[in-house]
Write an enzyme that holds these catalytic residues in place. Structure first.
Site, PDB file in Angstrom:
ATOM      1  N   LEU A 235       8.441 -93.297  49.613  1.00 33.19           N
ATOM      2  CA  LEU A 235       7.471 -94.099  50.373  1.00 33.19           C
ATOM      3  C   LEU A 235       7.125 -93.406  51.691  1.00 33.19           C
ATOM      4  O   LEU A 235       8.022 -93.054  52.464  1.00 33.19           O
ATOM      5  CB  LEU A 235       8.047 -95.497  50.651  1.00 33.19           C
ATOM      6  CG  LEU A 235       7.059 -96.465  51.310  1.00 33.19           C
ATOM      7  CD1 LEU A 235       5.938 -96.852  50.341  1.00 33.19           C
ATOM      8  CD2 LEU A 235       7.770 -97.705  51.833  1.00 33.19           C
ATOM      9  N   HIS A 236       5.829 -93.201  51.932  1.00 32.29           N
ATOM     10  CA  HIS A 236       5.404 -92.538  53.161  1.00 32.29           C
ATOM     11  C   HIS A 236       4.143 -93.189  53.707  1.00 32.29           C
ATOM     12  O   HIS A 236       3.204 -93.495  52.971  1.00 32.29           O
ATOM     13  CB  HIS A 236       5.191 -91.039  52.951  1.00 32.29           C
ATOM     14  CG  HIS A 236       4.314 -90.696  51.786  1.00 32.29           C
ATOM     15  ND1 HIS A 236       4.781 -90.631  50.490  1.00 32.29           N
ATOM     16  CD2 HIS A 236       2.985 -90.423  51.728  1.00 32.29           C
ATOM     17  CE1 HIS A 236       3.775 -90.320  49.681  1.00 32.29           C
ATOM     18  NE2 HIS A 236       2.687 -90.192  50.401  1.00 32.29           N
ATOM     19  N   LEU A 237       4.165 -93.362  55.021  1.00 33.14           N
ATOM     20  CA  LEU A 237       3.033 -93.938  55.756  1.00 33.14           C
ATOM     21  C   LEU A 237       2.188 -92.784  56.301  1.00 33.14           C
ATOM     22  O   LEU A 237       2.728 -91.884  56.962  1.00 33.14           O
ATOM     23  CB  LEU A 237       3.577 -94.776  56.921  1.00 33.14           C
ATOM     24  CG  LEU A 237       2.551 -95.324  57.904  1.00 33.14           C
ATOM     25  CD1 LEU A 237       1.779 -96.488  57.277  1.00 33.14           C
ATOM     26  CD2 LEU A 237       3.248 -95.803  59.189  1.00 33.14           C
TER      27      LEU A 237
END
Ligand code: AMP
Length: 210
Positions: free
Chosen positions: A106-108
């Site tokens: 998960l990456h923003l």
């Protein structure tokens, strides 16, 4: 069905699991997140805030128990945004997630809205940041808080939609012409982006983004 990730798609996962081994690319290591510059930035400023925990590959995996992590990812992204805005007040930023990411973990994305980059090469690149495929962090947090998960629609055709300026919504036949247009388009951003803090910018004296 569980998605099979190719070896190239695991680069962010490796960095998140062993940030100490990637000190050349990592710019901040905290208990829950790691921050790095996107290797192929699609704008002047383009950071990734990675979750460090195991078992969280993409938005579809997010549940209510991850709410506090999502808030931390957003707060860290916002802190970097504020630093960049101190350095250049003419930039505007969005912080958000790709509905269906190409890379595991998960990456923003923290990305400036100039999209002035030679790495922005095709429709998929443009539409992944400028269509409902890009889910603003503020909305993701609200959805998880309300429903316990992110509501992901079938986004199959979205990445091949026509190219439209993210400010004035004019259509352009290809990326070079779109880039040429956005380098000078001064139209205000669409109203939807100006709500709920989706667009982060330093307001000019009349309250608008530059
Ligand atoms: P997505 O999975 O679609 O949300 O985007 C993955 C992002 O990771 C893209 O913006 C890529 O440019 C970026 N990227 C790919 N490989 C690396 C890497 N080794 N280090 C940093 N960023 C990367």
């Amino acid at each position: 069905m569980t998605k099979a990730w190719g070896s190239w798609a695991k680069a962010l996962y490796s960095i998140a699991m062993h940030p100490d081994k990637h000190k050349n690319v990592v710019i901040e290591i905290l208990d829950d997140v790691v921050v790095l510059n996107d290797l192929y930035p699609k704008a002047q400023r383009h950071l990734l805030v990675l979750a460090r925990g195991e078992g969280l590959n993409r938005l579809a995996d997010v549940r209510r128990e991850h709410l506090s992590l999502l808030k931390t990812m957003y707060a860290v992204g916002l802190k970097w945004t504020e630093k960049f805005l101190d350095e250049n007040k003419s930039l505007a930023f969005r912080l958000g997630y790709h509905s269906v990411p190409s890379m595991r973990q998960l990456h923003l994305h923290v990305i400036s809205q100039d999209f002035n980059s030679q790495h922005l090469k095709n429709k998929k690149h443009w539409n992944s940041f400028n269509s409902p495929f890009f889910r603003d962090s503020v909305d993701v947090i609200q959805e998880v808080s309300n429903h316990g998960k992110v509501v992901l629609k079938n986004e199959d055709n979205i990445l091949s939609m026509e190219l439209r300026c993210h400010r004035c919504r004019s259509a352009h036949p290809n990326i070079p012409l779109l880039r040429s247009h956005i380098s000078s388009c001064q139209a205000s951003f669409p109203a939807g982006l100006l709500q709920n803090g989706r667009l982060v910018f330093v307001p000019s004296e009349d309250g608008t983004s530059k």
